[in-house]
Write a protein that holds these residues in place. Structure first.
Motif, PDB file in Angstrom:
ATOM      1  N   VAL A 252      -3.405 -32.712  -0.472  1.00  0.00           N
ATOM      2  CA  VAL A 252      -2.608 -31.671   0.173  1.00  0.00           C
ATOM      3  C   VAL A 252      -3.498 -30.497   0.606  1.00  0.00           C
ATOM      4  O   VAL A 252      -3.336 -29.944   1.702  1.00  0.00           O
ATOM      5  CB  VAL A 252      -1.469 -31.213  -0.761  1.00  0.00           C
ATOM      6  N   ALA A 253      -4.480 -30.160  -0.207  1.00  0.00           N
ATOM      7  CA  ALA A 253      -5.398 -29.077   0.173  1.00  0.00           C
ATOM      8  C   ALA A 253      -6.178 -29.450   1.436  1.00  0.00           C
ATOM      9  O   ALA A 253      -6.370 -28.628   2.340  1.00  0.00           O
ATOM     10  CB  ALA A 253      -6.361 -28.783  -0.978  1.00  0.00           C
ATOM     11  N   SER A 256      -3.769 -29.330   4.474  1.00  0.00           N
ATOM     12  CA  SER A 256      -3.157 -28.051   4.837  1.00  0.00           C
ATOM     13  C   SER A 256      -4.180 -26.950   5.104  1.00  0.00           C
ATOM     14  O   SER A 256      -3.866 -25.962   5.777  1.00  0.00           O
ATOM     15  CB  SER A 256      -2.206 -27.597   3.728  1.00  0.00           C
ATOM     16  N   ALA A 289       2.844 -29.891  -1.914  1.00  0.00           N
ATOM     17  CA  ALA A 289       3.090 -29.388  -0.559  1.00  0.00           C
ATOM     18  C   ALA A 289       4.216 -28.355  -0.548  1.00  0.00           C
ATOM     19  O   ALA A 289       4.225 -27.440   0.289  1.00  0.00           O
ATOM     20  CB  ALA A 289       3.437 -30.547   0.379  1.00  0.00           C
ATOM     21  N   LEU A 292       3.554 -24.395  -0.464  1.00  0.00           N
ATOM     22  CA  LEU A 292       2.605 -23.783   0.471  1.00  0.00           C
ATOM     23  C   LEU A 292       3.279 -22.836   1.465  1.00  0.00           C
ATOM     24  O   LEU A 292       4.342 -23.128   2.004  1.00  0.00           O
ATOM     25  CB  LEU A 292       1.868 -24.875   1.239  1.00  0.00           C
ATOM     26  N   GLU A 294       3.543 -20.766   5.079  1.00  0.00           N
ATOM     27  CA  GLU A 294       3.253 -21.195   6.454  1.00  0.00           C
ATOM     28  C   GLU A 294       1.932 -20.583   6.917  1.00  0.00           C
ATOM     29  O   GLU A 294       1.495 -19.542   6.427  1.00  0.00           O
ATOM     30  CB  GLU A 294       4.411 -20.813   7.384  1.00  0.00           C
ATOM     31  N   HIS A 295       1.284 -21.266   7.844  1.00  0.00           N
ATOM     32  CA  HIS A 295      -0.041 -20.855   8.355  1.00  0.00           C
ATOM     33  C   HIS A 295       0.047 -20.863   9.876  1.00  0.00           C
ATOM     34  O   HIS A 295       0.590 -21.797  10.465  1.00  0.00           O
ATOM     35  CB  HIS A 295      -1.101 -21.857   7.876  1.00  0.00           C
ATOM     36  N   THR A 338       4.172 -25.261   8.101  1.00  0.00           N
ATOM     37  CA  THR A 338       3.878 -25.765   6.756  1.00  0.00           C
ATOM     38  C   THR A 338       3.641 -27.266   6.906  1.00  0.00           C
ATOM     39  O   THR A 338       4.110 -27.888   7.874  1.00  0.00           O
ATOM     40  CB  THR A 338       5.039 -25.505   5.778  1.00  0.00           C
TER      41      THR A 338
END
Lengths: 510, 510
Positions: A252-253, A256, A289, A292, A294-295, A338
């Motif tokens: 996941v890292a 993301s 996940a 996390l 949002e980016h 996300t």
């Protein structure tokens, strides 16, 4: 430069600078690279703040990337001073040569001449104005024309000014580094006969278009395009049994980080289907996940592309959300995402291969559930064309113990299709080190994986060999002179060896 | 193969052989190369007699060429055993790496996969079936599909049978070496997705066509074409004063040997105009050429091409015969030529540049008379695009004494445009040695001179890098293992160095 940029003057300045820059001593070239590194470090606060605004990437990531960029310049300074990259070979004259008297021949690599580098959007420092392509071309002794990426125009100009000032202070001519902006300018420079090589990091579509233009020139030039990749991952049941939580967190890292906008993001993960262990992995991925934030995506263009690809993937038959993720578009058309992580059976993956097996640039990845007994090496043959990376997660016995035969076959099959094979770990976070390889068979790179855009071997893209036959010492370049004033490694073939050729082989064979 | 050849089966066999051949040990690959060399030497009488009939080349030349071909295979056996060509790099894991902990990375070059080689007409051994392209591709570990040249079909088949039998006896699979015939077969193989690289020696027109096809494939591949060159020569007044007779003899021998059908034949020679010394050179050239017997050209196609180019050159304004030569065509349409050597003023050469400055494949060369005071380095800029070779004849003081500044500028200018610079001597007779370079900027070679088709570096064309990250020893290829069972050079970057990057540079600079 702006719309009024005089591209003929740019090419002329690069061309005029090529000779003097090629003749600069290793110490002078290393000094220039270190000066650029120092200047970037000194300008970090200003540059990072512009980059945050223009790219939506976070400060720690950007500061780390800028450090990586200056470290890369320092590493290339070492490469230049070391001189191994010149591949100097000296064959002594040999009156007794097996095919008749042989003249002395001395060979080294020389700069190809002016280079155009097309900057990437997703690494505003490390693959942009002062990034790896620029560092390796300057290290090789080639003037650089940098085609700025429109995703971070202000940062490109500020970085270019920093580079230019540092090079000028180091005493190099203006033409050694120049910035141009706009698609048309990039195409025009690529087609200028004074440009001798090109490099690019970006999409398959744009890269193929530019590669075709480079090949169609009246005088074709090498085009080194890094076009991205799906970066498949293979996870065995034993690996899940041994470390499901660690795998889920790492995965996941890797998906993301930087909102998945990395060319080495793991896009497809083959996992064992239906087992309790696999379900546990999926559950842990969903957990990891879920938390996390949002980016922001890099820019509206990438947001539109990601939205379209995400829709395509979600719409494919049999695709089930592990973490559905979200994509929100704000008033400035910037996307905020996300991670979207999906699962699908191998049969459904196969049936919708066109939609599912292609790169989705952004935070999206697919777990493909492989039935018991399937041969992973066969999946390599079926689904992999050319990739930057492939990763294998094995159990301890599969990695080095009694059960490693199948693992060896899998690693062997992957080596045929990719530029970098990992056992354990995740493919994002490409280290800048001498042995790194970032490039792979088409479509990962335009040159069929023959080159790298990360690591010290990246310098080779901008060099070509020249042999000097019977040239007196006074007329030779320093690296080839007997006195060896640049102190570079010289590989010498003395007279008298050639009659033994094949004999050493025969002895070794016997 | 014949018209009924099954090209899909050829590509499939090459593809099937690629994995096992890539995994063969250096000793096994060297043994195969030496076995082919031995078999060619043993078949010399038969092969040379077919070659004489099919090419019109003389027995001593052909015997020498066959020896060169087997020596080349033996040299590549040494290259394989030596292992330096693999460029093995090992970066140890480094918890203290300047950009954060670094995983272990091991990198080496691996075979690209099946290769198609297009044979040349003018070297029926050394650039044909078992020639340098085949030797270097086999040394790299790539299966070869050899597209035969139609100029020597029977020789191609006989040589291919010799190669195939030797490889089979060495235990290699059938697909490692295959022959195809005909233009259409060559184009089809070049476009087959299983083929991963191509090499070619021949005309600019054919080479460009094939290079364009290779670049336009759905999955483009590298195309290494050696397209020939004019090979300019620069002779100073001092050189003529010191050794006019020797220069004239060397020049005429280089132009007329093998009826001038060599890619390194000196096609244009810049000499000082109007001086008594220059006239003496011209007179000696005429004398040397006058005594030569006619030599058959390779085939009717080359005869027609030479007749056309010769007519074009003779028809250009201001061109005067030094030795007019002759071209007779016999009942079998074979051409028989004596050398045509011409003189022309620099102004007339410039005015008819299109006719005069392009390669004429055959025994023809032009002396261009350069007025006093002209800068030879300026002529390089004006007339040279990309050349395989350039040669400079200097007086003793110009070579190493007080007057060498202009010579250095000339050699420097030439190094920008050519792959091999000679001071003294003649460019024909390319030695097969580690430092040789046979390739130069476009149009000398299709890849802008980044590769060579002669010398041990030719192997690089058929290799690409693969990095192995954190791969356990048991899963690594032998060349990357710590135990190093193949005993290849491994370049290691230990942990703890990276914080010094740039510091060494700074120290060296200070």
């Amino acid at each position: 430069m702006t719309e009024s940029q005089d591209l003929a003057a740019v090419a002329a300045a690069a061309s005029a600078a090529a000779g003097p820059f090629a003749d600069a001593s290793p110490a002078d070239r290393a000094r220039a690279l270190v000066a650029v590194a120092d200047a970037l470090d000194a300008a970090a606060d200003e540059l990072v703040s512009i980059a945050m605004r223009e790219t939506g990437l976070g400060e720690p990531r950007l500061r780390g990337e800028l450090t990586r960029t200056s470290v890369q310049l320092r590493l290339f300074a070492e490469t230049v001073l070391d001189g191994t990259y010149l591949d100097v070979r000296i064959d002594d004259a040999d009156p007794d040569f097996v095919l008749g008297a042989r003249a002395e021949v001395r060979r080294m690599l020389v700069p190809v001449g002016p280079v155009v580098n097309f900057a990437a959007s997703n690494f505003p420092f490390a693959f942009s104005v002062a990034g790896g392509d620029t560092a390796s071309a300057l290290a090789a002794g080639c003037p650089v024309v940098l085609k700025a990426h429109p995703g971070h125009p202000e940062l490109s100009r500020a970085t270019a000014a920093t580079v230019r000032d540092a090079l000028a202070a180091a005493g190099l001519p203006d033409g050694v580094f120049q910035l141009v902006e706009g698609v048309e300018a990039g195409v025009a420079i690529l087609q200028d006969p004074r440009i001798r090589a090109a490099s690019f990091t970006g999409s398959l579509r744009a890269g193929r278009h530019l590669a075709d233009l480079a090949a169609a020139r009246p005088s074709p030039i090498p085009f080194y395009g890094e076009l991205g990749s799906v970066n498949p991952v293979f996870v065995t049941r034993a690996a899940i049994d041994e470390r499901a939580a660690e795998l889920a967190a790492g995965y996941v890292a890797s998906v993301s980080g930087s909102a998945g906008q990395l060319c080495t993001k793991p896009g497809v993960v083959f996992v064992p289907a239906g087992a309790e262990a696999a379900d546990r992995l999926v559950a842990r991925v969903a957990e990891a996940a879920a938390g996390l934030a949002e980016h922001r995506l890099l820019n509206p263009g990438i947001t539109r592309g990601f939205a379209a690809r995400r829709g395509e993937v979600l719409g494919a038959p049999g695709v089930v959300a592990v973490a559905e993720g979200a994509l929100r578009v704000d008033a400035d058309e910037q996307g905020w995402a996300t991670p979207t992580i999906l699962r699908v059976s191998l049969d459904d993956f196969r049936a919708s291969r066109e939609q599912l097996a292609e790169e989705a640039f952004g935070p999206l990845s697919i777990l493909v559930e492989v039935p018991d007994g399937a041969d992973l090496a066969d999946l390599v043959d079926e689904f992999l064309e050319g990739e930057l990376t492939a990763t294998v997660h094995l159990g301890a016995d599969e990695a080095s113990g009694a059960e490693h035969d199948a693992s060896r076959a899998l690693v062997r099959a992957l080596a045929d299709r990719v530029g970098r094979v990992l056992v354990g770990g995740w493919p994002t976070g490409v280290a800048v080190t001498p042995a790194m390889q970032h490039g792979g068979p088409w479509p990962a790179t335009t040159d069929a994986g023959g080159s790298t855009s990360v690591g010290t071997a990246a310098i080779s893209r901008f060099l070509r060999p020249v042999a000097y036959q019977s040239v007196p010492d006074a007329l030779l370049p320093p690296a080839l002179q007997d006195a060896n004033p640049w102190n570079v490694p010289q590989r010498r073939s003395p007279a008298g060896q050639s009659r033994g050729w094949g004999a050493t082989a025969a002895a070794a064979i016997a």
